[in-house]
Scaffold this motif. Structure first.
Motif, short mmCIF file in Angstrom:
data_model
loop_
_atom_site.label_atom_id
_atom_site.label_comp_id
_atom_site.label_asym_id
_atom_site.label_seq_id
_atom_site.Cartn_x
_atom_site.Cartn_y
_atom_site.Cartn_z
N ARG A 1 0.84 -1.21 0.00
CA ARG A 1 0.00 0.00 0.00
C ARG A 1 0.87 1.25 0.00
NH1 ARG A 1 -3.14 -3.15 3.79
NH2 ARG A 1 -5.16 -3.74 2.86
N LEU A 2 1.96 1.22 0.77
CA LEU A 2 2.84 2.37 0.82
C LEU A 2 3.47 2.63 -0.54
CD1 LEU A 2 4.38 4.56 2.38
CD2 LEU A 2 6.08 2.81 2.99
N LYS A 3 3.95 1.59 -1.18
CA LYS A 3 4.59 1.75 -2.48
C LYS A 3 3.58 2.18 -3.55
CE LYS A 3 8.78 0.94 -1.40
NZ LYS A 3 9.78 2.03 -1.51
N ALA A 4 2.37 1.66 -3.47
CA ALA A 4 1.33 2.06 -4.44
C ALA A 4 1.02 3.54 -4.28
CB ALA A 4 0.09 1.22 -4.25
N SER A 5 1.02 4.03 -3.04
CA SER A 5 0.76 5.46 -2.82
C SER A 5 1.91 6.33 -3.31
CB SER A 5 0.53 5.71 -1.32
OG SER A 5 1.72 5.44 -0.57
N GLN A 6 3.08 5.75 -3.49
CA GLN A 6 4.24 6.48 -4.01
C GLN A 6 4.38 6.37 -5.52
OE1 GLN A 6 7.50 4.77 -1.80
NE2 GLN A 6 6.99 5.84 0.12
N GLY A 7 3.40 5.74 -6.18
CA GLY A 7 3.40 5.68 -7.63
C GLY A 7 3.92 4.40 -8.23
N TRP A 8 4.20 3.38 -7.41
CA TRP A 8 4.65 2.10 -7.93
C TRP A 8 3.44 1.30 -8.43
CZ3 TRP A 8 9.66 -0.53 -6.69
CH2 TRP A 8 10.64 0.37 -6.26
N GLN A 9 3.62 0.51 -9.47
CA GLN A 9 2.56 -0.38 -9.93
C GLN A 9 2.79 -1.78 -9.33
OE1 GLN A 9 2.50 -0.87 -14.17
NE2 GLN A 9 4.71 -1.12 -14.34
N VAL A 10 1.68 -2.39 -8.88
CA VAL A 10 1.72 -3.70 -8.23
C VAL A 10 1.22 -4.73 -9.22
CG1 VAL A 10 0.97 -5.07 -6.25
CG2 VAL A 10 1.31 -2.58 -5.99
N VAL A 11 2.10 -5.68 -9.56
CA VAL A 11 1.79 -6.67 -10.59
C VAL A 11 1.83 -8.06 -9.94
CG1 VAL A 11 2.48 -7.68 -12.79
CG2 VAL A 11 2.78 -5.22 -12.39
N ASP B 1 3.23 -9.33 -23.33
CA ASP B 1 2.52 -8.12 -23.76
C ASP B 1 2.68 -6.97 -22.77
OD1 ASP B 1 1.63 -9.54 -25.95
OD2 ASP B 1 -0.23 -10.17 -24.95
N PHE B 2 3.29 -7.22 -21.63
CA PHE B 2 3.38 -6.20 -20.59
C PHE B 2 4.61 -5.33 -20.81
CE2 PHE B 2 4.69 -4.67 -16.40
CZ PHE B 2 3.51 -4.09 -15.95
N GLN B 3 4.42 -4.03 -20.66
CA GLN B 3 5.51 -3.07 -20.77
C GLN B 3 5.77 -2.42 -19.41
OE1 GLN B 3 7.35 -2.33 -23.60
NE2 GLN B 3 6.27 -4.04 -24.56
N MET B 4 6.98 -2.49 -18.96
CA MET B 4 7.36 -1.92 -17.66
C MET B 4 7.83 -0.49 -17.88
SD MET B 4 10.13 -3.41 -14.94
CE MET B 4 10.83 -2.33 -13.70
N THR B 5 6.98 0.46 -17.50
CA THR B 5 7.26 1.88 -17.74
C THR B 5 7.50 2.69 -16.47
OG1 THR B 5 4.88 2.35 -17.76
CG2 THR B 5 5.94 1.84 -19.88
N LYS B 6 7.24 2.13 -15.32
CA LYS B 6 7.45 2.84 -14.06
C LYS B 6 7.85 1.84 -12.97
CE LYS B 6 2.48 2.79 -12.92
NZ LYS B 6 1.34 3.64 -12.55
N PRO B 7 8.24 2.32 -11.79
CA PRO B 7 8.66 1.40 -10.73
C PRO B 7 7.61 0.32 -10.49
CG PRO B 7 9.16 3.64 -10.10
CD PRO B 7 8.38 3.73 -11.37
N THR B 8 8.08 -0.91 -10.40
CA THR B 8 7.16 -2.05 -10.39
C THR B 8 7.50 -3.01 -9.26
OG1 THR B 8 6.91 -1.89 -12.79
CG2 THR B 8 6.25 -3.97 -11.77
N LEU B 9 6.43 -3.57 -8.68
CA LEU B 9 6.54 -4.64 -7.71
C LEU B 9 5.94 -5.90 -8.34
CD1 LEU B 9 5.18 -2.63 -4.66
CD2 LEU B 9 7.53 -3.39 -4.90
N LEU B 10 6.75 -6.94 -8.52
CA LEU B 10 6.27 -8.20 -9.07
C LEU B 10 6.08 -9.18 -7.93
CD1 LEU B 10 5.62 -10.04 -11.50
CD2 LEU B 10 8.06 -10.67 -11.54
N LEU B 11 4.83 -9.67 -7.78
CA LEU B 11 4.48 -10.56 -6.68
C LEU B 11 4.46 -12.01 -7.14
CD1 LEU B 11 3.57 -7.73 -5.70
CD2 LEU B 11 1.57 -8.81 -4.65
N MET B 12 5.10 -12.87 -6.35
CA MET B 12 5.10 -14.32 -6.62
C MET B 12 4.62 -15.04 -5.37
SD MET B 12 6.15 -14.54 -9.75
CE MET B 12 6.24 -16.32 -9.82
#
Length: 377
Positions: free
Chosen positions: A285-295, A315-326
């Motif tokens: 939630r903190l990172k999403a509020s800072q403009g990160w995309q959660v994938v 098909d996905f393009q990474m254009t901004k700070p990203t969090l990849l969840l596994m």
């Protein structure tokens, strides 16, 4: 014949009793009596037939009696010498050291017994394998105590020599032990002839995020409840190789950063820090509020069951700070984390799949997704 034999033996006993007064013959007394007793039995085979047990007992009693008399008649000096020989059985520490110098096998056994570590102690653990031990020594994130190397030709390999040289450079003791000892230290796993006793590694805590030297957006890999140490090690190796900026993991229901993880990662765990979070939801939630995309990530069968958009990773393009969840090996991502995702990625299959084998191992899937995302940033 039997009477003559007894009289002859009695006469010889009297002669020997008189000769015992001579100090020089005392040391040979026992062996001569035994020799005579045996030879007499051989010369008179019939004597063995007539009460052999009683005869043997009589001769033993006579020998003890003669030896006792001889001992009482010994000179005081000879008694002192015999007493000194008896006291010599209590070997001093200095004499034992000299004996160990003459018997290298015994000395090596004592060294092994003293140097074999108890790998379950609270203040250290046993790292095993060439790459983990070398990287643990060179990067200094652990406090190294002792290095154990397999004795024999293995210690002459260039890779092992390099580990030993690094240990000497950092003042770490090097011990040569047997393969059996190394097998015990590593719990039977592949140690490549090297084990390192060192302090354990822990998950790192949250700190300030370093800025990238370039303008490319950062990528964080977030792991939820990865419990297999082999999977975690393989994930760390792929993440480090492909250029992930940070690996974050849930602290609960996740495997610790053990030597097995380090070996599976080929030593990457010794270089690449893993951050632990008690609450992944708060961090997301903190990172999403800072403009990160959660994938997030899902299997191919879940493309139409989610209200969140699902896209193929290609098909996905990474254009901004990203969090990849596994997610973990069993259930994947939890509902709580899925609800925080903005996009879900899936890996397309290359053929029709039989039921039950529609998914990939989590470490393999992570490598494919990381390569797909990082190739587009």
């Amino acid at each position: 014949m039997w009477v003559f034999s007894i009289l002859h033996q009695h006469k010889l006993l009297l002669v020997w009793t008189r000769r015992l007064q001579q100090p020089g013959l005392i040391s040979r007394m026992g062996s001569q009596f035994v020799s005579y007793h045996v030879s007499a039995a051989l010369r008179c085979p019939e004597d063995r037939i007539i009460k052999p047990v009683v005869k043997r007992q009589r001769w033993q009693d006579r020998e003890r009696s003669v030896q006792g008399k001889a001992w009482r008649n010994e000179t005081p000096e000879l008694q002192k010498q015999t007493q000194r020989r008896t006291d010599g059985s209590r070997v001093s520490s200095e004499l034992r050291k000299l004996c160990l110098d003459d018997f290298p096998a015994e000395r090596e056994k004592l060294v092994r017994e003293r140097s074999t570590p108890e790998s379950r102690a609270e203040n250290h653990e046993t790292v095993f394998g060439i790459a983990p031990c070398l990287l643990a020594l060179t990067h200094g994130r652990r406090k190294a105590h002792k290095l154990f190397v397999k004795d024999g030709e293995t210690s002459n390999r260039s890779s092992v020599v390099k580990v030993c040289e690094e240990a000497h450079r950092r003042g770490v003791q090097v011990h040569r032990v047997s393969k059996k000892d190394l097998d015990k230290m590593s719990s039977g796993r592949v140690h490549q002839g090297v084990c390192l006793q060192a302090s354990p590694l822990r998950y790192l805590t949250e700190d300030s995020v370093p800025k990238r030297s370039d303008n490319r957006p950062p990528l964080w890999l977030v792991l939820e409840e990865i419990q297999d140490p082999m999977n975690l090690g393989a994930i760390l190796r792929s993440a480090y190789f492909l250029g992930v900026d940070r690996v974050a993991s849930s602290l609960y229901d996740s495997c610790p950063l053990s030597p097995v993880v380090s070996k599976a990662s080929s030593g990457v765990m010794e270089v690449f820090g893993v951050y632990g979070y008690e609450n992944l939801e708060d961090m997301l939630r903190l990172k999403a509020s800072q403009g990160w995309q959660v994938v997030g990530t899902v299997g191919t069968e879940a493309e139409e069951s989610h209200v969140i958009p699902v896209a193929q990773c290609s098909d996905f393009q990474m254009t901004k700070p990203t969090l990849l969840l596994m997610g973990g090996e069993g259930e994947g991502l939890s509902k709580e984390l899925l609800s925080l995702c903005q996009t879900l990625l899936t890996i397309p299959a290359g053929r029709e799949l039989f039921p039950g084998i529609e998914s990939l191992n989590v470490s393999v899937a992570t490598g494919i997704l990381l390569h797909s995302l990082l190739s587009t940033r």
